[in-house]
Design an enzyme around this catalytic site. Sequence first.
Site, PDB file in Angstrom:
ATOM      1  N   HIS A   1       0.815  -1.219   0.000  1.00 48.88           N
ATOM      2  CA  HIS A   1       0.000   0.000   0.000  1.00 48.88           C
ATOM      3  C   HIS A   1       0.851   1.273   0.000  1.00 48.88           C
ATOM      4  CE1 HIS A   1      -3.619  -2.292   0.452  1.00 48.88           C
ATOM      5  NE2 HIS A   1      -3.315  -2.729   1.663  1.00 48.88           N
TER       6      HIS A   1
ATOM      7  N   HIS B   1      -6.311  -7.279  -0.381  1.00 46.99           N
ATOM      8  CA  HIS B   1      -6.468  -5.854  -0.674  1.00 46.99           C
ATOM      9  C   HIS B   1      -5.659  -5.480  -1.906  1.00 46.99           C
ATOM     10  CE1 HIS B   1      -6.871  -6.463   3.719  1.00 46.99           C
ATOM     11  NE2 HIS B   1      -7.844  -5.575   3.630  1.00 46.99           N
TER      12      HIS B   1
END
Length: 342
Positions: free
Chosen positions: A157, A194
């Site tokens: 991320h 994710h």
Amino acid sequence: MKVFFDPIQKAHAPETFLVSGMWRPCPEVPERADRFLAAVRDLGLSVTAPGDAGMAPLAAIHTAEYLDFLRTIHARWQDLGGSRDVLPNVHPVGREGCYPRSPVGRAGYHLGDTACPVTAETWEAVYRSAQTAVAAADAVRGGDRVAYALCRPPGHHAAADLAGGFCYLNNAAIAAQRLRSVYDRVATLDIDLHHGNGTQNIFYQRGDVLTVSLHADPMDFYPFFWGHAAERGAGPGLGANLNLPLALGTEEAGWLAALDVALARIAAFAPGALVVSLGVDASAADPFGGLRVSPEGFVAAGQRIAALGLPTALVQEGGYLSDSLGLCLNRFLSGVLETVGA
């Protein structure tokens, strides 16, 4: 298969993060590393501490401002009389223009959400996590068919100058760039629950690194604003980004079907090497509960990825405490080992 991990990576231990307006215990805990280490050793694999390649591999991906921020912000925050962990309370609407002098402003500038608190130990932990990814990439550059980097904290991320979602330095991107010194084209495959928005952001305008991610649909799931199917890359990178969002609750068969689409795209790109962002939080037992993959589904994933026949660096991403956390990693790696015969 060479395995790399440094115990210093366990020093980072935030107490809480903010989700749905409530403070909750941070799920990205040092025990994750212990579970993964046990899973690796159950396969008879030995674990080696990585060397230190210095700042250059990190600076090849992250800005100097950001690296300096991560290294110094906790001390500056404490000088202000701040909380135990650095947590932002303001974020810019746009990030162009002024770069704040205040530690409070810089925290808001570089910490994209409240799931990336900075502790006194964060810099050393994330630095060693990145060196772990470098070591796996170097093993592959040196001729190993596959190597595993037990990166903790995770990284996918994190963008060039922005942390988020428990991630500070983008280990997979650092590994991919390291491999680019040997191979003209490198592919990254993210199988974490994710979307790997940081990895996508770093390579979005490059055509030499293919980024592919299968993940829970961000219309309903973190990171929300990135990871949609229409995001294909830009400029020289147009067509070099593939997102395969899956409806929440997608079963194993649907996940593996998406993986097959991802692998076909990677094969068409004809890269010289592959970096896998190896999240195991697509597990049906994971506390985030987004997808429904069994431990045996991870065996199949490991087999199919290894069957590409590419030199491959495996970089650990997510996967959170459950009874099957270590088992999912063990089964994935066993699938890889069965296929490569190493």
